[in-house]
Structure formats: structure tokens, C-alpha cells
Design a protein around this motif. Sequence first.
Motif, PDB file in Angstrom:
ATOM      1  N   MET A   5    -114.747   4.130   9.348  1.00 40.85           N
ATOM      2  CA  MET A   5    -114.621   4.811   8.270  1.00 40.85           C
ATOM      3  C   MET A   5    -113.248   5.905   8.509  1.00 40.85           C
ATOM      4  O   MET A   5    -113.228   6.162   9.488  1.00 40.85           O
ATOM      5  CB  MET A   5    -115.723   5.632   7.744  1.00 40.85           C
ATOM      6  N   PRO A   6    -112.800   6.439   7.486  1.00 39.10           N
ATOM      7  CA  PRO A   6    -111.503   7.342   7.796  1.00 39.10           C
ATOM      8  C   PRO A   6    -112.482   8.592   8.363  1.00 39.10           C
ATOM      9  O   PRO A   6    -113.419   8.999   8.175  1.00 39.10           O
ATOM     10  CB  PRO A   6    -110.875   7.780   6.314  1.00 39.10           C
ATOM     11  N   SER A   7    -111.529   9.334   9.224  1.00 36.96           N
ATOM     12  CA  SER A   7    -112.010  10.550   9.647  1.00 36.96           C
ATOM     13  C   SER A   7    -110.792  11.663   9.757  1.00 36.96           C
ATOM     14  O   SER A   7    -109.753  11.269   9.750  1.00 36.96           O
ATOM     15  CB  SER A   7    -112.486  10.316  11.377  1.00 36.96           C
ATOM     16  N   LEU A   8    -111.206  12.811   9.773  1.00 39.21           N
ATOM     17  CA  LEU A   8    -110.408  13.984   9.946  1.00 39.21           C
ATOM     18  C   LEU A   8    -110.875  14.972  10.879  1.00 39.21           C
ATOM     19  O   LEU A   8    -111.950  15.251  10.868  1.00 39.21           O
ATOM     20  CB  LEU A   8    -110.402  14.894   8.619  1.00 39.21           C
TER      21      LEU A   8
ATOM     22  N   THR B  55    -107.532   7.789  11.136  1.00 44.23           N
ATOM     23  CA  THR B  55    -107.831   8.894  11.721  1.00 44.23           C
ATOM     24  C   THR B  55    -106.815   9.887  11.690  1.00 44.23           C
ATOM     25  O   THR B  55    -105.473   9.425  11.608  1.00 44.23           O
ATOM     26  CB  THR B  55    -108.682   8.900  13.045  1.00 44.23           C
ATOM     27  N   GLN B  56    -106.819  11.249  11.439  1.00 49.07           N
ATOM     28  CA  GLN B  56    -105.993  12.363  11.654  1.00 49.07           C
ATOM     29  C   GLN B  56    -106.391  13.599  12.457  1.00 49.07           C
ATOM     30  O   GLN B  56    -107.749  13.727  12.482  1.00 49.07           O
ATOM     31  CB  GLN B  56    -105.530  12.916  10.218  1.00 49.07           C
ATOM     32  N   LEU B  57    -105.552  13.947  13.258  1.00 53.43           N
ATOM     33  CA  LEU B  57    -105.988  15.274  14.198  1.00 53.43           C
ATOM     34  C   LEU B  57    -104.975  16.143  13.725  1.00 53.43           C
ATOM     35  O   LEU B  57    -103.611  16.059  13.579  1.00 53.43           O
ATOM     36  CB  LEU B  57    -105.879  14.958  15.548  1.00 53.43           C
ATOM     37  N   ARG B  58    -105.624  17.245  13.282  1.00 55.08           N
ATOM     38  CA  ARG B  58    -104.793  18.717  12.639  1.00 55.08           C
ATOM     39  C   ARG B  58    -105.102  19.796  13.588  1.00 55.08           C
ATOM     40  O   ARG B  58    -106.383  20.071  13.793  1.00 55.08           O
ATOM     41  CB  ARG B  58    -104.676  18.740  11.349  1.00 55.08           C
ATOM     42  N   GLU B  59    -104.142  20.335  13.971  1.00 52.23           N
ATOM     43  CA  GLU B  59    -104.386  21.615  14.851  1.00 52.23           C
ATOM     44  C   GLU B  59    -104.017  22.978  14.344  1.00 52.23           C
ATOM     45  O   GLU B  59    -102.681  23.214  13.670  1.00 52.23           O
ATOM     46  CB  GLU B  59    -103.592  21.498  16.280  1.00 52.23           C
TER      47      GLU B  59
END
Length: 271
Positions: free
Chosen positions: A163-166, A193-197
Motif C-alpha cells: 500500500m502507499p506510504s508516507l 512510498t515517499q520520504l520527507r525530511e
Amino acid sequence: MARTAKHLLDELARRGPHQVLRGDLALVGMPGVVFTPASGFGLPAVAFGHGWLQPPSRYRGLFRHLASWGIVTAAPGTHVGPLGSARLLAADLRTALDVCAGVRLGDGAISVDPDKLGLAGHSTGAGAAVLAAADDDRVKAVATLAPAQTKPFATDAAQRCSMPSLHVVGGNDLVAPPRSHGELIAQAWGGPTQLRELPKASHLGFAEGRHWSGLLVHGKAEHATHRISRALLTAFFLVHLAGDQTYLPLLSESVKAAPLSYETVPTLSKD
């Protein structure tokens, strides 16, 4: 005129249009809390895992915020001690989803669509959310805040998640440094997926208020971190659970306050 990602972030950082009700999971035999819109049927629901030593009360602002945008949010208050089990917390997160999907809430004026279920969490509770998602086909989306590695390993479980993830990480996190925790979980993820900092966020920057655990765990509550992370999680669950594409630009574009540092998108096969 189409709204930019920055405009959408500013909108979703504010309280949503729904009045919010608070309930107690103890009524169904589990310590914890549930926040819902005052009314609505076929709503999305999210179960949230608390961080190490953190009671669910340290995330009440986030829960109210999500509920004000139409997202039922439940948080088990189990395994809050120093020897809490991520594996057992994951099981409790799945039970919280059972409650949301199977019990008519708010004197019968609120119901959850069992096809609109998600998971979220902070720190080891984020790792527990990944463990829970790997073993629950009902889960349609997962969001984590400062995710920390767990036992069983969240990175191993992430490989089984389609499934999509953040994943939102803190650039000033000394407990779960992004490169050795959140980034590895994102890279192992089996689906989009996305990774945001958040460059200035600390590990406890995502929690609210004061707590004695601040003597042991680095960081403290940070208003800017709350504002940005609430907007991102709200957009993510509105898009992937509620099906509201209005807020997709906030997820598809990089913003200064939360730059996109890693992303995978689903590959389309030819017929």
C-alpha cells in the motif's frame, strides 16, 4: 486556479470543517482514545501507534486535527512502558481498526468504511504500524513520523507492504536518525512510498506538551513540526483513504518546509 502545494499545506495546517468528538477505547476493553467527526457515514479511519514511553495524550492535537478533516482516529494506550512490545502494539493497532470498522460510533451517527482503513505512528509506534500493515490486507495507507526500527524489524515488514506510504523524518533526530531508520524503511517498502525530511525537527518534536520522558529522549514539542506533519498526514489520508484528489499536489510536489528526499512510484505493466 489550481492551488499550489504551499497553499494546500497552509490550508491543511488549519483545523478542518468538522466538529470533533472524543471517546474512550476502554469501553471495548482496551485503554486508549478515539477521536471522530461529530457525524458522518462511510468515513476513513486510522489507528495510531504512540512512541516509546509516550502516552496517546501526547498526540491529542494531531488526533483532533485529523478528525476535524473527517478522519476517525484511534490510539491504543497499551505498551507505554520501557519494555513495551512493538509486536503486541501492532496487534493492538489491528484491534483498534476492528473497533473502528465494526462498532457504530457517536450514538450511531458515525460509521467507518472497512475499505478505508489506514495506520500511522510515531517512533517505535511507527515501526509497530509497519508491522501491523504487513499482516493486514485491509490497510490501504500507512504514514509514519520519525519511524524507529523495531523487533521484529520494521524494515523486513516493509518489504511485504504494497500500500502507499508516507514517512516524515526529522533532520535533527538523534534517536532515530533519518538515514538509519526512516530512509531504510522507505527504501525497503514494497509499494509506492515517499520520504520527507523536516530539517529542524527532533525526535520528540512530533509529540505535544511536556512529559517526564523528555529527560531520557532527545527533543521537545515543536509547533512548526506539528503544523507541517499534521498537514502532510491529513493530505495523505484524504487522498489515499477518502479518495479526495484535491490535495494530491501537496503529496506530488516538494515544499520548502518538507522537501521530498526519496520517492518510488508504482510501475505500470503493459497489457
